[in-house]
Scaffold this motif. Structure first.
Motif, mmCIF file in Angstrom:
data_model
loop_
_atom_site.group_PDB
_atom_site.id
_atom_site.type_symbol
_atom_site.label_atom_id
_atom_site.label_comp_id
_atom_site.label_asym_id
_atom_site.label_seq_id
_atom_site.Cartn_x
_atom_site.Cartn_y
_atom_site.Cartn_z
ATOM 1 N N ASN A 60 -8.024 -11.733 -68.808
ATOM 2 C CA ASN A 60 -7.768 -10.462 -68.110
ATOM 3 C C ASN A 60 -7.787 -10.606 -66.592
ATOM 4 N N LYS A 61 -8.581 -11.537 -66.100
ATOM 5 C CA LYS A 61 -8.704 -11.702 -64.647
ATOM 6 C C LYS A 61 -7.397 -12.170 -64.010
ATOM 7 N N ARG A 62 -6.452 -12.633 -64.817
ATOM 8 C CA ARG A 62 -5.165 -13.095 -64.281
ATOM 9 C C ARG A 62 -4.166 -11.952 -64.098
ATOM 10 N N ARG A 63 -4.508 -10.768 -64.555
ATOM 11 C CA ARG A 63 -3.570 -9.650 -64.447
ATOM 12 C C ARG A 63 -3.237 -9.336 -62.989
ATOM 13 N N LEU A 64 -1.976 -8.985 -62.765
ATOM 14 C CA LEU A 64 -1.507 -8.708 -61.409
ATOM 15 C C LEU A 64 -2.126 -7.435 -60.837
ATOM 16 N N ILE A 65 -2.140 -6.363 -61.632
ATOM 17 C CA ILE A 65 -2.617 -5.079 -61.123
ATOM 18 C C ILE A 65 -4.139 -5.063 -61.196
ATOM 19 N N ALA A 66 -4.734 -5.443 -60.095
ATOM 20 C CA ALA A 66 -6.182 -5.549 -59.930
ATOM 21 C C ALA A 66 -6.489 -5.118 -58.499
ATOM 22 N N PRO A 67 -7.759 -4.936 -58.152
ATOM 23 C CA PRO A 67 -8.075 -4.459 -56.793
ATOM 24 C C PRO A 67 -7.435 -5.273 -55.672
ATOM 25 N N ALA A 68 -7.295 -6.588 -55.839
ATOM 26 C CA ALA A 68 -6.714 -7.417 -54.775
ATOM 27 C C ALA A 68 -5.236 -7.121 -54.541
ATOM 28 N N PHE A 69 -4.567 -6.529 -55.543
ATOM 29 C CA PHE A 69 -3.145 -6.216 -55.410
ATOM 30 C C PHE A 69 -2.897 -5.013 -54.512
ATOM 31 N N VAL A 70 -3.847 -4.103 -54.457
ATOM 32 C CA VAL A 70 -3.650 -2.824 -53.766
ATOM 33 C C VAL A 70 -3.288 -2.990 -52.298
ATOM 34 N N PRO A 71 -4.048 -3.726 -51.490
ATOM 35 C CA PRO A 71 -3.715 -3.793 -50.063
ATOM 36 C C PRO A 71 -2.385 -4.475 -49.765
ATOM 37 N N ILE A 72 -1.985 -5.459 -50.589
ATOM 38 C CA ILE A 72 -0.707 -6.115 -50.296
ATOM 39 C C ILE A 72 0.474 -5.238 -50.714
ATOM 40 N N ALA A 73 0.299 -4.463 -51.784
ATOM 41 C CA ALA A 73 1.339 -3.503 -52.152
ATOM 42 C C ALA A 73 1.440 -2.410 -51.093
ATOM 43 N N ALA A 74 0.295 -1.932 -50.630
ATOM 44 C CA ALA A 74 0.266 -0.887 -49.599
ATOM 45 C C ALA A 74 0.884 -1.389 -48.296
ATOM 46 N N ARG A 75 0.670 -2.658 -47.969
ATOM 47 C CA ARG A 75 1.247 -3.224 -46.754
ATOM 48 C C ARG A 75 2.778 -3.187 -46.797
ATOM 49 N N ALA A 76 3.359 -3.568 -47.927
ATOM 50 C CA ALA A 76 4.812 -3.669 -48.027
ATOM 51 C C ALA A 76 5.492 -2.308 -48.072
ATOM 52 N N LEU A 77 4.848 -1.316 -48.689
ATOM 53 C CA LEU A 77 5.469 0.002 -48.849
ATOM 54 C C LEU A 77 5.426 0.807 -47.553
ATOM 55 N N ARG A 78 6.484 1.538 -47.307
ATOM 56 C CA ARG A 78 6.483 2.484 -46.186
ATOM 57 C C ARG A 78 5.590 3.660 -46.525
ATOM 58 N N ASP A 79 5.200 4.425 -45.536
ATOM 59 C CA ASP A 79 4.464 5.659 -45.792
ATOM 60 C C ASP A 79 5.334 6.580 -46.655
ATOM 61 N N GLY A 80 4.782 7.075 -47.734
ATOM 62 C CA GLY A 80 5.553 7.906 -48.649
ATOM 63 C C GLY A 80 6.309 7.114 -49.702
ATOM 64 N N GLY A 81 6.297 5.778 -49.602
ATOM 65 C CA GLY A 81 6.946 4.950 -50.606
ATOM 66 C C GLY A 81 6.230 5.040 -51.940
ATOM 67 N N VAL A 129 -7.637 1.121 -61.328
ATOM 68 C CA VAL A 129 -7.491 0.413 -60.052
ATOM 69 C C VAL A 129 -6.882 1.332 -58.998
ATOM 70 N N LEU A 130 -5.828 2.046 -59.356
ATOM 71 C CA LEU A 130 -5.162 2.918 -58.385
ATOM 72 C C LEU A 130 -5.968 4.170 -58.092
ATOM 73 N N ALA A 131 -6.800 4.612 -59.023
ATOM 74 C CA ALA A 131 -7.659 5.768 -58.758
ATOM 75 C C ALA A 131 -8.653 5.471 -57.655
ATOM 76 N N ASP A 132 -9.035 4.213 -57.524
ATOM 77 C CA ASP A 132 -9.993 3.802 -56.495
ATOM 78 C C ASP A 132 -9.318 3.386 -55.187
ATOM 79 N N ALA A 133 -8.000 3.477 -55.127
ATOM 80 C CA ALA A 133 -7.254 2.985 -53.962
ATOM 81 C C ALA A 133 -7.043 4.101 -52.948
ATOM 82 N N ALA A 134 -7.661 3.974 -51.795
ATOM 83 C CA ALA A 134 -7.516 4.993 -50.752
ATOM 84 C C ALA A 134 -6.095 5.055 -50.209
#
Length: 221
Positions: free
Chosen positions: A133-154, A172-177
């Protein structure tokens, strides 16, 4: 790869495949090697990126249906990329480019910050054994890099046919500010921009329920 895929790679990769500066690994991305999407596509247009595009069925259909939008498919398996090129060539999808690289490094190093309008992660590897399970992509470490790439409102769009992974994604996304849900209730409605693929039909045939989620990038502070 098959003979046809080998030939596609040879003939079509100069047209579709983005050159990537490598770090240590063969599918890595060298930090600082950012691309300019407007230069890549020769225009300024909305940009949609699919992570783990597989054989490319979803993104080729989307690109051929939406000529006013640009698309980037990210995949590490060369055979899938070759098949994607073949189908893109048949569909004359000139608004599609492919990247052979690890997805997190593409989001962190290759794409400019705030350049992506939508980020798609459809049916990522569930790594369904508990010890994996630890190999799954959607994990807490994924959040900031996804947020970096997306525009505001993306928008970040997710889909899976594994219930426990869907629950993990939502937690994971529920905990993502950086993100706010873009749906009401427990799950998002099925994204109508996602073509029904053989992979999705196989999951349904095995009795697995398809669950969609969608999150909007909050404005940067």
């Amino acid at each position: 790869m098959s003979e046809a895929q080998d030939r596609a790679w040879e003939e079509l990769s100069p047209r579709y495949l983005l050159p990537v500066q490598r770090d240590a690994a063969s599918t890595s991305v060298l930090p600082g090697s950012v691309i300019d999407p407007a230069a890549v596509f020769g225009r300024s247009a909305p940009l949609i990126v699919e992570i783990g595009s597989g054989q490319g069925h979803a993104i080729v259909h989307a690109a051929s249906s939406r000529p006013g939008t640009d698309f980037v498919a990210v995949e590490v398996f060369r055979a899938g990329l070759a098949r994607t090129m073949l189908d893109a060539d048949r569909a004359a999808a000139d608004n599609l480019r492919l990247v052979e690289a690890n997805a997190p490094e593409v989001l962190e190093h290759l794409l400019p910050e705030g350049s992506v309008d939508e980020l798609w992660v459809f049916f990522p590897d569930p790594w369904h054994k508990a010890k994996h399970n630890k190999r799954r992509l959607i994990a807490p470490a994924f959040v900031p890099i996804a947020a970096r790439a997306l525009r505001d409102g993306g928008v970040l769009r997710l889909a899976t046919d594994w219930e426990d992974y869907a629950l993990q994604m939502r937690a994971v996304l529920a905990d993502a500010a950086e993100f706010a849900p873009d749906f009401e209730g427990e799950w998002a409605p099925r994204f109508d921009g996602r073509v029904m693929t053989a992979f999705e039909r196989k999951g349904i045939a095995k009795g697995r329920e398809i669950r969609d989620l969608a999150y909007r990038r909050r404005p940067r502070s």
